[in-house]
Design a protein around this motif. Structure first.
Motif, PDB file in Angstrom:
ATOM      1  N   LEU A  51      11.782   0.491   8.334  1.00 20.45           N
ATOM      2  CA  LEU A  51      11.493   1.683   9.128  1.00 20.45           C
ATOM      3  C   LEU A  51      10.155   2.301   8.723  1.00 20.45           C
ATOM      4  CD1 LEU A  51      12.066   3.856  11.165  1.00 20.45           C
ATOM      5  CD2 LEU A  51      13.869   4.716   9.696  1.00 20.45           C
ATOM      6  N   LEU A  52       9.930   2.450   7.429  1.00 18.31           N
ATOM      7  CA  LEU A  52       8.636   2.971   6.972  1.00 18.31           C
ATOM      8  C   LEU A  52       7.496   2.059   7.419  1.00 18.31           C
ATOM      9  CD1 LEU A  52       9.454   4.163   3.341  1.00 18.31           C
ATOM     10  CD2 LEU A  52       8.925   5.607   5.321  1.00 18.31           C
ATOM     11  N   MET A  53       7.697   0.763   7.293  1.00 17.75           N
ATOM     12  CA  MET A  53       6.654  -0.184   7.688  1.00 17.75           C
ATOM     13  C   MET A  53       6.371  -0.077   9.189  1.00 17.75           C
ATOM     14  SD  MET A  53       4.528  -2.251   6.424  1.00 17.75           S
ATOM     15  CE  MET A  53       5.032  -2.896   4.858  1.00 17.75           C
ATOM     16  N   SER A  54       7.404   0.154   9.985  1.00 13.87           N
ATOM     17  CA  SER A  54       7.208   0.258  11.442  1.00 13.87           C
ATOM     18  C   SER A  54       6.415   1.510  11.810  1.00 13.87           C
ATOM     19  CB  SER A  54       8.552   0.251  12.164  1.00 13.87           C
ATOM     20  OG  SER A  54       9.227   1.481  11.996  1.00 13.87           O
ATOM     21  N   LEU A  55       6.376   2.491  10.918  1.00 13.55           N
ATOM     22  CA  LEU A  55       5.614   3.718  11.169  1.00 13.55           C
ATOM     23  C   LEU A  55       4.199   3.644  10.607  1.00 13.55           C
ATOM     24  CD1 LEU A  55       8.356   6.402  10.434  1.00 13.55           C
ATOM     25  CD2 LEU A  55       7.721   5.355  12.626  1.00 13.55           C
ATOM     26  N   ASN A  56       3.888   2.595   9.898  1.00 13.48           N
ATOM     27  CA  ASN A  56       2.568   2.415   9.299  1.00 13.48           C
ATOM     28  C   ASN A  56       1.606   1.897  10.363  1.00 13.48           C
ATOM     29  OD1 ASN A  56       0.637   2.302   7.219  1.00 13.48           O
ATOM     30  ND2 ASN A  56       1.040   0.113   6.945  1.00 13.48           N
ATOM     31  N   ARG A  57       1.128   2.811  11.183  1.00 12.47           N
ATOM     32  CA  ARG A  57       0.232   2.475  12.291  1.00 12.47           C
ATOM     33  C   ARG A  57      -0.760   3.615  12.496  1.00 12.47           C
ATOM     34  NH1 ARG A  57       4.292   1.674  17.296  1.00 12.47           N
ATOM     35  NH2 ARG A  57       5.740   0.681  15.910  1.00 12.47           N
ATOM     36  N   PRO A  58      -1.827   3.345  13.225  1.00  9.57           N
ATOM     37  CA  PRO A  58      -2.878   4.370  13.379  1.00  9.57           C
ATOM     38  C   PRO A  58      -2.412   5.671  14.045  1.00  9.57           C
ATOM     39  CG  PRO A  58      -3.679   2.231  14.089  1.00  9.57           C
ATOM     40  CD  PRO A  58      -2.217   2.079  13.821  1.00  9.57           C
ATOM     41  N   GLU A  59      -1.531   5.571  15.021  1.00  7.87           N
ATOM     42  CA  GLU A  59      -1.051   6.753  15.738  1.00  7.87           C
ATOM     43  C   GLU A  59       0.467   6.833  15.643  1.00  7.87           C
ATOM     44  OE1 GLU A  59      -3.025   9.047  17.159  1.00  7.87           O
ATOM     45  OE2 GLU A  59      -4.740   7.884  16.444  1.00  7.87           O
ATOM     46  N   PRO A  60       1.007   8.034  15.465  1.00  5.78           N
ATOM     47  CA  PRO A  60       2.465   8.178  15.396  1.00  5.78           C
ATOM     48  C   PRO A  60       3.133   7.731  16.702  1.00  5.78           C
ATOM     49  CG  PRO A  60       1.378  10.190  14.645  1.00  5.78           C
ATOM     50  CD  PRO A  60       0.319   9.315  15.243  1.00  5.78           C
ATOM     51  N   PRO A  61       4.109   6.840  16.605  1.00  6.74           N
ATOM     52  CA  PRO A  61       4.815   6.394  17.806  1.00  6.74           C
ATOM     53  C   PRO A  61       5.963   7.346  18.154  1.00  6.74           C
ATOM     54  CG  PRO A  61       5.620   5.209  15.918  1.00  6.74           C
ATOM     55  CD  PRO A  61       4.524   6.110  15.423  1.00  6.74           C
ATOM     56  N   SER A  62       6.453   7.211  19.371  1.00 12.79           N
ATOM     57  CA  SER A  62       7.673   7.925  19.740  1.00 12.79           C
ATOM     58  C   SER A  62       8.865   7.070  19.302  1.00 12.79           C
ATOM     59  CB  SER A  62       7.710   8.190  21.239  1.00 12.79           C
ATOM     60  OG  SER A  62       7.733   6.964  21.948  1.00 12.79           O
ATOM     61  N   ILE A  63      10.041   7.588  19.490  1.00 12.14           N
ATOM     62  CA  ILE A  63      11.251   6.913  19.017  1.00 12.14           C
ATOM     63  C   ILE A  63      11.484   5.579  19.728  1.00 12.14           C
ATOM     64  CG2 ILE A  63      13.780   7.106  19.016  1.00 12.14           C
ATOM     65  CD1 ILE A  63      13.454   9.998  18.168  1.00 12.14           C
ATOM     66  N   ALA A  64      11.274   5.523  21.031  1.00 16.89           N
ATOM     67  CA  ALA A  64      11.628   4.324  21.810  1.00 16.89           C
ATOM     68  C   ALA A  64      10.968   3.034  21.303  1.00 16.89           C
ATOM     69  CB  ALA A  64      11.337   4.545  23.287  1.00 16.89           C
ATOM     70  N   PRO A  65       9.650   2.988  21.102  1.00 22.22           N
ATOM     71  CA  PRO A  65       9.071   1.724  20.649  1.00 22.22           C
ATOM     72  C   PRO A  65       9.499   1.318  19.243  1.00 22.22           C
ATOM     73  CG  PRO A  65       7.358   3.410  20.826  1.00 22.22           C
ATOM     74  CD  PRO A  65       8.621   3.987  21.402  1.00 22.22           C
ATOM     75  N   VAL A  66       9.758   2.300  18.396  1.00 25.11           N
ATOM     76  CA  VAL A  66      10.215   1.979  17.040  1.00 25.11           C
ATOM     77  C   VAL A  66      11.631   1.420  17.104  1.00 25.11           C
ATOM     78  CG1 VAL A  66      10.712   2.911  14.737  1.00 25.11           C
ATOM     79  CG2 VAL A  66       8.676   3.674  15.995  1.00 25.11           C
ATOM     80  N   ASP A  98       4.671  15.724  26.088  1.00 24.37           N
ATOM     81  CA  ASP A  98       6.045  16.066  26.456  1.00 24.37           C
ATOM     82  C   ASP A  98       6.729  16.614  25.209  1.00 24.37           C
ATOM     83  OD1 ASP A  98       8.685  16.226  27.206  1.00 24.37           O
ATOM     84  OD2 ASP A  98       8.830  14.174  27.975  1.00 24.37           O
ATOM     85  N   ARG A  99       6.973  17.896  25.169  1.00 24.07           N
ATOM     86  CA  ARG A  99       7.546  18.541  23.991  1.00 24.07           C
ATOM     87  C   ARG A  99       8.966  18.070  23.706  1.00 24.07           C
ATOM     88  NH1 ARG A  99       3.945  20.308  20.871  1.00 24.07           N
ATOM     89  NH2 ARG A  99       5.148  22.045  20.094  1.00 24.07           N
ATOM     90  N   ARG A 100       9.617  17.432  24.699  1.00 24.05           N
ATOM     91  CA  ARG A 100      10.973  16.910  24.472  1.00 24.05           C
ATOM     92  C   ARG A 100      10.945  15.608  23.688  1.00 24.05           C
ATOM     93  NH1 ARG A 100      12.690  16.322  30.427  1.00 24.05           N
ATOM     94  NH2 ARG A 100      10.539  15.679  30.370  1.00 24.05           N
ATOM     95  N   SER A 101       9.838  14.880  23.767  1.00 20.57           N
ATOM     96  CA  SER A 101       9.743  13.619  23.021  1.00 20.57           C
ATOM     97  C   SER A 101       9.480  13.925  21.548  1.00 20.57           C
ATOM     98  CB  SER A 101       8.639  12.729  23.598  1.00 20.57           C
ATOM     99  OG  SER A 101       7.375  13.272  23.299  1.00 20.57           O
ATOM    100  N   ARG A 102       9.740  12.953  20.696  1.00 21.64           N
ATOM    101  CA  ARG A 102       9.537  13.111  19.261  1.00 21.64           C
ATOM    102  C   ARG A 102       8.578  12.032  18.774  1.00 21.64           C
ATOM    103  NH1 ARG A 102      10.570  17.473  19.865  1.00 21.64           N
ATOM    104  NH2 ARG A 102      12.558  18.492  19.718  1.00 21.64           N
TER     105      ARG A 102
END
Length: 148
Positions: A51-66, A98-102
């Motif tokens: 999970l941490l590795m999947s977040l190691n990217r240039p821009e913060p992703p939303s939940i769906a692609p992770v 979209d403020r509803r997305s995370r």
């Protein structure tokens, strides 16, 4: 069990010996235990490392692609994020448009822990690859990607 079962024991043995799902689940659990043990000194599980590795990217992703990358549903991913968020390793914030997305971001503390974990992951992974033999690891990865 009834004397004459509609499912003979021979069928059980056939499934035991041929079921790809069973063998993949057993192998996945064994690998997860191996990596869990290797990462334990850092207070991480294999799932948390991924999970941490999947977040190691240039821009913060939303939940769906992770969730898609990790093969999880959104609810499971949200639950898996909670302990990492409590430890200050990830942050979850509202989306810009979209403020509803995370949006999910790895924190500097998360990056530091990941930097400690990667060499452990590499050495453990090298040992697994060695057990599989010279050409087998890449062939296995290709086969698993074809199934996923």
């Amino acid at each position: 069990m009834p004397a004459e079962s509609p499912v003979p024991f021979a069928a059980t043995l056939h499934v035991r010996d041929h079921c790809l799902c069973l063998h993949l689940q057993r192998a996945a659990r064994a690998l997860a235990r191996l990596f869990d043990e290797a990462l334990r000194p850092l207070g991480l599980t294999n799932q948390q490392f991924s999970l941490l590795m999947s977040l190691n990217r240039p821009e913060p992703p939303s939940i769906a692609p992770v969730a898609k990358l990790l093969g999880m549903d959104r609810t499971t991913l949200t639950a898996a994020l909670k302990p990492l968020e409590r430890r200050g390793l990830v942050s979850v914030s509202p989306g810009d448009k979209d403020r509803r997305s995370r949006l999910l971001a790895i924190t500097p503390e998360g990056i530091a822990l990941l930097a400690e974990a990667v060499p452990i992951w590499r050495s453990t992974h090298d040992a697994v690859d060695k057990r599989l033999g010279e050409a087998e690891p890449e062939r296995l990865r290709q086969t698993l990607r074809a199934l996923s």
